[in-house]
Design a protein around this motif. Structure first.
Motif, short mmCIF file in Angstrom:
data_model
loop_
_atom_site.label_atom_id
_atom_site.label_comp_id
_atom_site.label_asym_id
_atom_site.label_seq_id
_atom_site.Cartn_x
_atom_site.Cartn_y
_atom_site.Cartn_z
N VAL A 44 -6.76 13.77 -31.04
CA VAL A 44 -5.32 14.13 -29.90
C VAL A 44 -4.14 12.89 -29.87
O VAL A 44 -3.09 13.71 -29.08
CB VAL A 44 -6.43 13.71 -28.58
CG1 VAL A 44 -5.88 13.13 -27.21
CG2 VAL A 44 -7.13 14.93 -27.83
N LEU B 237 -24.08 15.67 -18.99
CA LEU B 237 -22.57 15.32 -19.19
C LEU B 237 -21.59 15.84 -18.78
O LEU B 237 -20.03 16.21 -19.91
CB LEU B 237 -22.23 13.68 -19.47
CG LEU B 237 -22.47 12.63 -19.15
CD1 LEU B 237 -23.71 11.59 -20.19
CD2 LEU B 237 -22.53 11.92 -18.25
N ARG C 149 -19.65 19.43 -25.37
CA ARG C 149 -20.38 19.93 -25.46
C ARG C 149 -20.89 20.09 -26.79
O ARG C 149 -21.36 18.93 -27.88
CB ARG C 149 -18.24 20.60 -26.50
CG ARG C 149 -18.34 19.20 -26.81
CD ARG C 149 -16.56 19.56 -27.22
NE ARG C 149 -15.69 19.47 -25.40
CZ ARG C 149 -14.44 19.90 -25.20
NH1 ARG C 149 -13.91 20.46 -25.89
NH2 ARG C 149 -13.70 19.03 -24.39
N GLY D 3 -15.89 17.50 -13.98
CA GLY D 3 -16.72 18.31 -15.28
C GLY D 3 -16.97 17.99 -16.25
O GLY D 3 -18.11 18.04 -16.96
N THR D 4 -16.05 16.44 -17.12
CA THR D 4 -16.99 16.35 -18.31
C THR D 4 -16.40 14.52 -18.02
O THR D 4 -16.00 14.16 -17.65
CB THR D 4 -15.74 17.22 -18.92
OG1 THR D 4 -14.12 16.93 -18.88
CG2 THR D 4 -15.40 18.57 -18.81
N ALA D 5 -16.83 14.61 -19.13
CA ALA D 5 -16.91 12.64 -19.73
C ALA D 5 -16.13 12.93 -20.58
O ALA D 5 -15.26 13.73 -21.32
CB ALA D 5 -18.64 12.89 -20.15
N PRO E 125 -15.08 12.59 -23.94
CA PRO E 125 -13.40 12.77 -24.72
C PRO E 125 -13.12 14.51 -23.60
O PRO E 125 -11.69 14.34 -23.89
CB PRO E 125 -13.49 12.80 -25.54
CG PRO E 125 -14.15 13.16 -26.55
CD PRO E 125 -14.89 13.22 -25.63
N GLY E 126 -13.82 14.69 -23.20
CA GLY E 126 -12.98 15.85 -22.69
C GLY E 126 -11.15 16.26 -21.74
O GLY E 126 -10.86 16.30 -22.04
N LEU F 197 -9.57 14.37 -22.22
CA LEU F 197 -7.81 13.66 -22.64
C LEU F 197 -7.70 14.89 -23.58
O LEU F 197 -6.66 15.58 -24.06
CB LEU F 197 -8.47 12.72 -23.37
CG LEU F 197 -7.18 11.83 -25.14
CD1 LEU F 197 -6.39 11.14 -24.24
CD2 LEU F 197 -8.46 10.86 -26.04
N LEU F 198 -9.00 15.92 -23.98
CA LEU F 198 -8.86 16.90 -24.94
C LEU F 198 -7.94 17.70 -23.93
O LEU F 198 -6.77 18.42 -24.79
CB LEU F 198 -9.82 17.15 -25.17
CG LEU F 198 -10.62 17.08 -26.29
CD1 LEU F 198 -12.04 17.37 -27.21
CD2 LEU F 198 -9.96 16.95 -28.25
N LYS G 77 -4.85 16.82 -23.70
CA LYS G 77 -3.38 17.20 -24.78
C LYS G 77 -3.08 18.46 -24.76
O LYS G 77 -2.03 19.48 -25.24
CB LYS G 77 -4.49 16.93 -25.98
CG LYS G 77 -3.76 17.00 -27.18
CD LYS G 77 -2.60 16.49 -27.93
CE LYS G 77 -2.71 17.49 -29.69
NZ LYS G 77 -1.38 16.53 -30.27
N LYS G 78 -4.47 19.15 -24.66
CA LYS G 78 -4.34 20.96 -25.11
C LYS G 78 -3.05 21.67 -23.41
O LYS G 78 -2.48 22.28 -24.01
CB LYS G 78 -5.43 21.69 -24.77
CG LYS G 78 -6.16 22.24 -25.58
CD LYS G 78 -7.47 23.21 -25.34
CE LYS G 78 -7.85 23.06 -26.68
NZ LYS G 78 -10.06 23.83 -26.49
N TRP H 226 -2.28 6.90 -23.71
CA TRP H 226 -2.35 8.46 -25.17
C TRP H 226 -0.81 8.73 -24.27
O TRP H 226 -0.06 9.47 -25.81
CB TRP H 226 -3.22 9.26 -25.00
CG TRP H 226 -2.31 10.69 -25.08
CD1 TRP H 226 -2.52 10.92 -26.91
CD2 TRP H 226 -2.46 11.30 -24.68
NE1 TRP H 226 -2.68 12.56 -26.83
CE2 TRP H 226 -2.16 12.72 -25.80
CE3 TRP H 226 -2.46 12.08 -23.03
CZ2 TRP H 226 -1.38 14.07 -24.82
CZ3 TRP H 226 -1.76 13.56 -22.87
CH2 TRP H 226 -1.03 14.17 -23.87
N LYS I 17 2.60 8.81 -27.18
CA LYS I 17 3.50 10.23 -27.84
C LYS I 17 4.96 10.82 -26.99
O LYS I 17 5.57 11.45 -27.12
CB LYS I 17 2.02 11.62 -26.69
CG LYS I 17 0.78 11.46 -28.41
CD LYS I 17 1.26 11.79 -29.49
CE LYS I 17 0.11 11.29 -30.38
NZ LYS I 17 0.51 10.96 -31.50
#
Lengths: 138, 82
Positions: A29, A74, A77, B18-20, B22-23, B25-26, B29-30, B57, B61
């Motif tokens: 990132v 959580l 993935r 729904g994500t913890a 680094p979800g 942030l990823l 970024k995308k 972040w 950037k």
């Protein structure tokens, strides 16, 4: 010029690979240039037939059920997806140490998962470690 | 400030609840890659680590961090692409 990260990935267990994947994501990132050198036990995990079916925990093996349940709860993935996604986001090269590959029956790059770039010698790792802004051994 | 954020015209909303880490942030970024310069993105997250990471972040950037709103146990974070 983007900063460089060099990761020596000695470990091939699901807990340590998950941790490595999270760190890799953070670096991706941040647009870092990343070289991952997959060493002894790590190479076993990157074998095509092993990557999706890893069972081993290096730390707290008795807590594996709790660990796996937490990953699911959580929505974390699978470890390999962190590596795959990092490659999509930034310049990540994954190198398998030649000796490590052979130890687990992997002679050629095709013996490993598709995100592996090449098979290399130890001197390449040392050079990358010398040049990196961040160097990790996991 | 919060009213301004509330009324902001957002180009893209990323629901990363729904994500913890680094979800979120990823996901941010995308998604920001698909915005035009000056485009506004809103990221929804309930993750405290990501709440700290995303503004840092963005600043690193060169994007503008416009602020955040807290709502029903999650954050609405607003960024403007450089």
């Amino acid at each position: 010029m983007e900063k460089k990260m060099c990761m020596a990935l000695f470990s091939g267990s699901i807990d340590k690979l998950t941790g490595a994947g999270v760190i890799l994501s953070g670096a991706a990132v941040d647009d870092m240039e990343i070289d991952v050198y997959v060493l002894l036990m790590g190479a076993r995990a990157f074998k095509k037939e092993n990557a999706d079916t890893l069972k081993e925990m290096a730390e707290f093996p008795n807590a594996k059920d709790e660990f796996m349940a937490s990953l699911k709860r959580l929505n974390v993935r699978p470890w390999l997806e962190f590596f795959r996604e990092a490659k999509e986001l930034t310049n990540v090269k994954i190198h398998i140490c030649g000796l490590a590959g052979k130890m687990w029956g992997g002679e050629k790059v095709e013996d490993f998962v598709d995100i592996v770039d090449d098979i290399c010698g130890i001197s390449e790792y040392i050079t990358a470690a010398q040049e990196a802004d961040v160097h990790l051994f996991i | 400030m919060s009213e301004e954020l509330n009324d902001l015209k957002v180009d893209e909303v990323i629901d990363a609840r729904g994500t913890a880490c680094p979800g979120p942030l990823l996901a941010a970024k995308k998604a920001i890659a698909g915005l035009e310069s000056g485009g506004i993105m809103e990221v929804l997250t309930a993750d405290e680590g990501s709440k700290r990471d995303i503004p840092k972040w963005a600043k690193k950037k060169g994007h503008e961090y416009l602020g955040d709103l807290e709502k029903d146990g999650y954050y609405r974070m607003f960024l403007k692409k450089k």
